[in-house]
Scaffold this motif. Structure first.
Motif, short mmCIF file in Angstrom:
data_model
loop_
_atom_site.label_atom_id
_atom_site.label_comp_id
_atom_site.label_asym_id
_atom_site.label_seq_id
_atom_site.Cartn_x
_atom_site.Cartn_y
_atom_site.Cartn_z
N ASP A 1 0.81 -1.21 0.00
CA ASP A 1 0.00 0.00 0.00
C ASP A 1 0.84 1.27 0.00
OD1 ASP A 1 -2.34 -1.52 0.08
OD2 ASP A 1 -2.28 -1.64 2.28
N GLY A 2 2.16 1.11 -0.01
CA GLY A 2 3.04 2.28 -0.02
C GLY A 2 3.39 2.79 1.35
N ARG A 3 2.94 2.13 2.40
CA ARG A 3 3.30 2.55 3.75
C ARG A 3 4.71 2.08 4.09
NH1 ARG A 3 -1.38 0.03 7.30
NH2 ARG A 3 -0.62 -1.78 6.10
N THR A 4 5.46 2.91 4.83
CA THR A 4 6.84 2.61 5.18
C THR A 4 6.99 2.47 6.68
OG1 THR A 4 7.69 3.80 3.25
CG2 THR A 4 9.24 3.39 5.06
N ALA A 5 7.57 1.37 7.11
CA ALA A 5 7.90 1.14 8.52
C ALA A 5 9.38 1.45 8.70
CB ALA A 5 7.60 -0.30 8.91
N VAL A 6 9.69 2.43 9.52
CA VAL A 6 11.07 2.84 9.78
C VAL A 6 11.60 2.10 11.00
CG1 VAL A 6 12.62 4.77 10.30
CG2 VAL A 6 10.66 5.11 8.77
N LEU A 7 12.72 1.40 10.85
CA LEU A 7 13.31 0.61 11.92
C LEU A 7 14.71 1.12 12.21
CD1 LEU A 7 12.31 -2.94 10.61
CD2 LEU A 7 11.03 -1.47 12.18
N THR A 8 14.95 1.56 13.43
CA THR A 8 16.27 2.07 13.82
C THR A 8 17.14 0.92 14.32
OG1 THR A 8 15.60 2.51 16.10
CG2 THR A 8 15.19 4.25 14.47
N ASP A 9 18.42 1.22 14.54
CA ASP A 9 19.34 0.21 15.07
C ASP A 9 18.91 -0.23 16.46
OD1 ASP A 9 20.83 0.31 12.78
OD2 ASP A 9 22.32 1.71 13.57
N ASP A 10 18.37 0.69 17.24
CA ASP A 10 17.89 0.33 18.59
C ASP A 10 16.73 -0.64 18.50
OD1 ASP A 10 19.78 1.95 19.76
OD2 ASP A 10 18.43 3.69 19.93
N ASP A 11 15.84 -0.43 17.53
CA ASP A 11 14.71 -1.36 17.36
C ASP A 11 15.21 -2.77 17.06
OD1 ASP A 11 12.86 0.69 17.73
OD2 ASP A 11 12.82 1.17 15.58
#
Length: 330
Positions: free
Chosen positions: A65-75
């Motif tokens: 659907d074009g949604r972006t999940a941002v994942l950091t190094d801490d995650d």
């Protein structure tokens, strides 16, 4: 590159991992062909148009659907990893149960301290004596992998492995038509395998392409003309007679100093062997210097004058041509 422990049952062995392999060769980078200027890659955000430092870059996943999940190094570091800093042995299996297709990278496993030496050697000797390998899990960097512990010489080696769902099916790749292989063809193929394997030394192999690339780079740096190599012959696209192709391969290998043809490998090989024996019989000597026919031996006796009759010479020659050479037994 990694420090942790091997755990099986209540036994724990403190170890370190070291890369077992390395990539070699000339490292090439991108340049402008016209003037040799170096091409640099810049990390630019397509949203704001700014150049982004590596420290400000995170991981992301975009769904359909074009949604972006941002994942950091801490995650990522907070994800539960039971095998973190642990080579967790799951089971011990026979070495031949593991398909080499599953294996990925290899790492040497070293004992981390003198206290770890005895349990390390105990595991190593137990694996060697039983002919087994240890299937385990390990988390390297941020990803958990299947792994295999085995013995190599006097050290343990850890191979990361592909997960079962990462192995692609080979269905439909084998020949679909029913193919019949004749015993003669199989025998000839086996003879060719033996010929190609004579005096084989895996450690003597080298990368011909890399050697040619080294020469090309050196020539360019010194302003010399690049060396010209022999063009590779294209592989035949059609094998008309399989037996002839196998025989030609064996003959070509022998011409290069390969292994002599095995007995009974082909009719032509038998004829050559018989011809050699007949020649040896005519000369009265062979590899041992004592090979001759019975008839030739009887007729070779000469009178005191050192002469032989024409009949004796004729009989000796005909007998040597008709009878194969025989080895005198002591």
């Amino acid at each position: 590159m990694w420090k942790g422990a091997i755990g099986f049952g209540l036994v724990s062995i403190q170890v370190k991992l070291y890369p077992a392999t390395e990539e070699r060769g000339v490292k090439l980078h991108q340049v402008h062909a016209a003037d040799g200027g170096r091409i640099r890659m810049k990390r630019v955000c397509e949203q704001c148009g700014k150049q982004i430092d590596y420290a400000d870059i995170a991981k992301g996943y975009e769904d359909v659907d074009g949604r972006t999940a941002v994942l950091t190094d801490d995650d990522l570091t907070q994800l539960p990893l039971p095998s973190k800093q642990l080579i967790d042995v799951i089971a011990f299996v026979d070495a031949d149960e593991i398909d080499p297709l599953r294996l990925s990278r290899a790492y040497y496993v070293g004992a981390d301290s003198p206290a770890a030496a005895k349990p390390y050697v105990l595991l190593r000797e137990a694996l060697a004596d039983s002919g087994r390998v240890a299937v385990s899990k390990v988390a390297l960097r941020t990803r958990e992998s299947l792994a295999l512990l085995r013995v190599h010489e006097d050290v343990l080696v850890l191979h990361t492995m592909h997960w079962p769902d990462e192995i692609r099916a080979a269905g439909g790749l084998a020949p679909s038509d029913k193919v019949t292989v004749r015993p003669q063809e199989l025998k000839m193929a086996t003879s060719l395998m033996d010929t190609l394997s004579e005096d084989f030394d895996l450690d003597s192999l080298h990368d011909d392409y890399q050697a040619a690339l080294d020469e090309l780079v050196t020539a360019r740096l010194e302003g010399k003309a690049p060396p010209s190599g022999a063009e590779a012959e294209p592989a035949p696209d059609n094998v008309v007679d399989l037996m002839s192709a196998l025989q030609a391969s064996i003959d070509a290998r022998e011409g290069e100093g390969g292994r002599p043809r095995a007995k009974g490998a082909a009719k032509s090989g038998t004829k050559k062997s018989t011809a050699k024996k007949t020649s040896a019989a005519k000369e009265g000597t062979g590899s041992t210097g004592r090979r001759t026919t019975k008839t030739a031996a009887k007729k070779s006796a000469t009178p005191k004058s050192g002469r032989t009759t024409k009949t004796a010479k004729s009989t000796q020659s005909k007998s040597a041509e008709r009878q194969p050479a025989r080895r005198k037994h002591a």
